[in-house]
Design a protein around this motif. Structure first.
Motif, PDB file in Angstrom:
ATOM      1  N   ALA A  38       9.021   5.268  -0.357  1.00 22.46           N
ATOM      2  CA  ALA A  38       8.735   5.101  -1.778  1.00 22.46           C
ATOM      3  C   ALA A  38       8.064   3.769  -2.052  1.00 22.46           C
ATOM      4  CB  ALA A  38      10.022   5.222  -2.595  1.00 22.46           C
ATOM      5  N   LEU A  39       8.247   2.823  -1.162  1.00 25.75           N
ATOM      6  CA  LEU A  39       7.635   1.510  -1.302  1.00 25.75           C
ATOM      7  C   LEU A  39       6.112   1.594  -1.276  1.00 25.75           C
ATOM      8  CD1 LEU A  39       8.638  -1.450  -1.436  1.00 25.75           C
ATOM      9  CD2 LEU A  39       8.261  -1.557   1.011  1.00 25.75           C
ATOM     10  N   LEU A  40       5.571   2.601  -0.625  1.00 30.84           N
ATOM     11  CA  LEU A  40       4.130   2.747  -0.486  1.00 30.84           C
ATOM     12  C   LEU A  40       3.453   3.272  -1.747  1.00 30.84           C
ATOM     13  CD1 LEU A  40       4.093   4.292   3.075  1.00 30.84           C
ATOM     14  CD2 LEU A  40       3.736   1.908   2.439  1.00 30.84           C
ATOM     15  N   PHE A  41       4.216   3.881  -2.637  1.00 29.90           N
ATOM     16  CA  PHE A  41       3.645   4.520  -3.819  1.00 29.90           C
ATOM     17  C   PHE A  41       4.265   3.937  -5.082  1.00 29.90           C
ATOM     18  CE2 PHE A  41       3.808   7.533  -0.323  1.00 29.90           C
ATOM     19  CZ  PHE A  41       2.451   7.797  -0.175  1.00 29.90           C
ATOM     20  N   GLU A  42       3.414   3.391  -5.926  1.00 34.71           N
ATOM     21  CA  GLU A  42       3.885   2.745  -7.150  1.00 34.71           C
ATOM     22  C   GLU A  42       4.519   3.742  -8.112  1.00 34.71           C
ATOM     23  OE1 GLU A  42       1.872   0.109 -10.646  1.00 34.71           O
ATOM     24  OE2 GLU A  42       1.107  -0.114  -8.609  1.00 34.71           O
ATOM     25  N   ASP A  43       4.008   4.971  -8.146  1.00 37.45           N
ATOM     26  CA  ASP A  43       4.534   5.962  -9.080  1.00 37.45           C
ATOM     27  C   ASP A  43       5.890   6.519  -8.656  1.00 37.45           C
ATOM     28  OD1 ASP A  43       3.379   7.281  -6.930  1.00 37.45           O
ATOM     29  OD2 ASP A  43       2.872   9.049  -8.112  1.00 37.45           O
ATOM     30  N   GLU A  44       6.332   6.227  -7.455  1.00 37.81           N
ATOM     31  CA  GLU A  44       7.651   6.676  -6.999  1.00 37.81           C
ATOM     32  C   GLU A  44       8.760   5.706  -7.399  1.00 37.81           C
ATOM     33  OE1 GLU A  44       8.702   9.410  -5.397  1.00 37.81           O
ATOM     34  OE2 GLU A  44       6.723  10.321  -5.209  1.00 37.81           O
ATOM     35  N   LEU A  45       8.391   4.522  -7.889  1.00 38.87           N
ATOM     36  CA  LEU A  45       9.377   3.493  -8.203  1.00 38.87           C
ATOM     37  C   LEU A  45       9.542   3.325  -9.706  1.00 38.87           C
ATOM     38  CD1 LEU A  45       8.194   0.838  -5.614  1.00 38.87           C
ATOM     39  CD2 LEU A  45      10.142   2.372  -5.403  1.00 38.87           C
ATOM     40  N   THR A  46      10.710   2.893 -10.116  1.00 39.54           N
ATOM     41  CA  THR A  46      10.957   2.578 -11.515  1.00 39.54           C
ATOM     42  C   THR A  46      10.329   1.217 -11.828  1.00 39.54           C
ATOM     43  OG1 THR A  46      13.046   1.497 -11.008  1.00 39.54           O
ATOM     44  CG2 THR A  46      13.132   3.860 -11.497  1.00 39.54           C
ATOM     45  N   PRO A  47      10.134   0.904 -13.105  1.00 37.41           N
ATOM     46  CA  PRO A  47       9.569  -0.409 -13.440  1.00 37.41           C
ATOM     47  C   PRO A  47      10.406  -1.589 -12.939  1.00 37.41           C
ATOM     48  CG  PRO A  47       9.426   1.045 -15.320  1.00 37.41           C
ATOM     49  CD  PRO A  47      10.227   1.774 -14.276  1.00 37.41           C
ATOM     50  N   GLY A  48      11.697  -1.406 -12.801  1.00 39.52           N
ATOM     51  CA  GLY A  48      12.546  -2.468 -12.281  1.00 39.52           C
ATOM     52  C   GLY A  48      12.358  -2.723 -10.793  1.00 39.52           C
ATOM     53  N   ALA A  49      11.805  -1.765 -10.072  1.00 42.46           N
ATOM     54  CA  ALA A  49      11.608  -1.906  -8.626  1.00 42.46           C
ATOM     55  C   ALA A  49      10.270  -2.540  -8.276  1.00 42.46           C
ATOM     56  CB  ALA A  49      11.708  -0.543  -7.959  1.00 42.46           C
ATOM     57  N   LEU A  50       9.342  -2.575  -9.208  1.00 41.23           N
ATOM     58  CA  LEU A  50       8.006  -3.087  -8.900  1.00 41.23           C
ATOM     59  C   LEU A  50       7.987  -4.564  -8.495  1.00 41.23           C
ATOM     60  CD1 LEU A  50       5.894  -1.164 -11.547  1.00 41.23           C
ATOM     61  CD2 LEU A  50       6.227  -0.644  -9.120  1.00 41.23           C
TER      62      LEU A  50
END
Length: 77
Positions: A38-50
């Protein structure tokens, strides 16, 4: 060498923190199989994970650069 190890550990820590804050359910099968993808794809993460994603990539970049620098210094002697 200490910079390499420290930044590698920091990168792993931030990667795990980012992957723990991913969107569920995932659209991609390889993210469902391995949550660290999920680290490879921005859309897989919540805004808090960015921010964790950015810190992880920065730490891995520092680890790679310090490893190359240590190798060059070692080979030049």
């Amino acid at each position: 060498m200490a910079v390499f190890v420290t930044s590698l550990v920091a990168g792993l820590y931030f990667s795990i923190r980012a992957s723990n804050n991913r969107r569920r359910p995932s659209k991609r099968w390889y993210v469902r199989t391995n949550p660290l993808n999920a680290l490879l794809f921005e859309d897989e993460l919540t805004p808090g994970a960015l921010p964790y994603r950015t810190k992880a990539f920065r730490a891995f970049l520092i680890a790679i650069v310090s490893w190359i620098a240590a190798a060059l210094v070692t080979w030049s002697n």
